[in-house]
Design a protein around this motif. Structure first.
Motif, short mmCIF file in Angstrom:
data_model
loop_
_atom_site.label_atom_id
_atom_site.label_comp_id
_atom_site.label_asym_id
_atom_site.label_seq_id
_atom_site.Cartn_x
_atom_site.Cartn_y
_atom_site.Cartn_z
N GLY A 22 66.87 87.95 -9.61
CA GLY A 22 67.89 87.41 -8.73
C GLY A 22 67.32 86.34 -7.81
N PHE A 24 67.58 85.10 -4.00
CA PHE A 24 67.98 85.64 -2.71
C PHE A 24 67.95 84.55 -1.65
CE2 PHE A 24 66.72 88.09 1.22
CZ PHE A 24 67.92 88.78 1.37
N LEU A 64 72.62 87.42 -2.85
CA LEU A 64 71.78 87.53 -4.04
C LEU A 64 72.56 87.05 -5.24
CD1 LEU A 64 69.02 88.52 -5.18
CD2 LEU A 64 70.19 90.67 -5.77
N LEU A 106 70.01 93.97 -3.60
CA LEU A 106 70.44 93.29 -2.38
C LEU A 106 70.38 94.24 -1.19
CD1 LEU A 106 71.85 90.88 -0.89
CD2 LEU A 106 74.02 91.97 -1.53
N GLN A 109 67.03 94.98 0.65
CA GLN A 109 66.29 93.96 1.40
C GLN A 109 66.39 94.22 2.90
OE1 GLN A 109 64.39 91.95 -0.56
NE2 GLN A 109 65.40 93.25 -2.11
#
Length: 246
Positions: A22, A24, A64, A106, A109
């Motif tokens: 992904g 980010f 993301l 996501l 994080q």
């Protein structure tokens, strides 16, 4: 005024064993912020998807851009895009499995407030985020731009947690107004809070400035419409502000 942002790639693994990468983007912030996954068009996790993630970050959200094909594969060729997309249809769980992995990545994080999650999807990505919402994922808001609306399985009452916004082009020849009507019937039957906005003179792909170029190269009925794009983005950010806060 756009916020200062930071970007990175995040590798994660879906339950089916696929390695996904992904993109980010997050604002420079001292406290965690709401998170949004960005599901791509059938071209894959390309620069357009990454641009949308950066814009979300500039608006104060951690975003993301998720990978649905593995190893961040991308293409501008319709037969290849169709092949990769159809591979995710072969097993009925693949789309939700890979999207769920992206949502979990996501939420993990440190920049993200995992209690405030949302999703936006474009074209094929519209189906991705809608099926994710239908699965009962912990989302507060879901937005689709010229998205595929046909469900893996219809939403059931009490399952969908998100408020859903569907942004659709009146002249979309790939997702018909009958498809939109069936989607609304599904949402009403499942008692899902939702809104559908239909933009006049807008085709499939209306949010992507490269839609006309892709249409010409591949002989498909796409078209960029700046008015629909801007109104759609304004509606998206209004929903996110309402459901996720500043």
């Amino acid at each position: 005024m756009a916020l200062s942002i930071k970007t990175s790639e995040i590798q994660y693994t879906a339950q089916d064993g696929t390695t996904l990468i992904g993109y980010f983007a997050a604002p420079e912030s001292e406290k965690p912020v709401a998170g949004v996954i960005v599901a791509p068009e059938w071209w894959g996790r390309n620069e357009y998807t990454e641009q949308r993630a950066r814009e979300l970050a500039e608006h104060g959200y951690a975003a993301l851009a998720i990978d649905m094909y593995g190893d961040k594969k991308v293409t501008t060729n319709v037969p290849q895009a169709s092949e990769w997309m159809m591979q995710t249809f072969n097993d009925p769980e693949t789309i939700v499995t890979r999207a769920s992995a992206g949502l979990a990545a996501l939420a993990a994080q440190e920049e993200v407030n995992a209690d405030k999650l949302a999703a936006v999807g474009f074209c094929y990505g519209g189906k991705v985020v809608l099926d994710l919402a239908r699965s009962g994922a912990p989302l507060h808001a879901v937005v689709t731009f010229h998205g595929t609306l046909t469900p893996k399985a219809p939403a059931q009452p009490g399952t969908v947690k998100a408020e859903i916004l569907v942004l659709h082009g009146e002249l979309d020849s790939m997702v018909s107004l009958d498809d939109v009507a069936r989607f609304k019937e599904e949402m009403y039957a499942a008692q899902v809070e939702h809104e559908v906005i239909i933009f006049e003179d807008a085709k499939h792909g209306f949010s992507n400035p490269l839609a006309d170029e892709r249409a010409k190269a591949n002989g498909v009925d796409l078209g960029y419409n700046i008015d629909a794009e801007q109104k759609g983005l304004a509606a998206m950010y209004a929903l996110f502000k309402n459901r996720l806060g500043e």
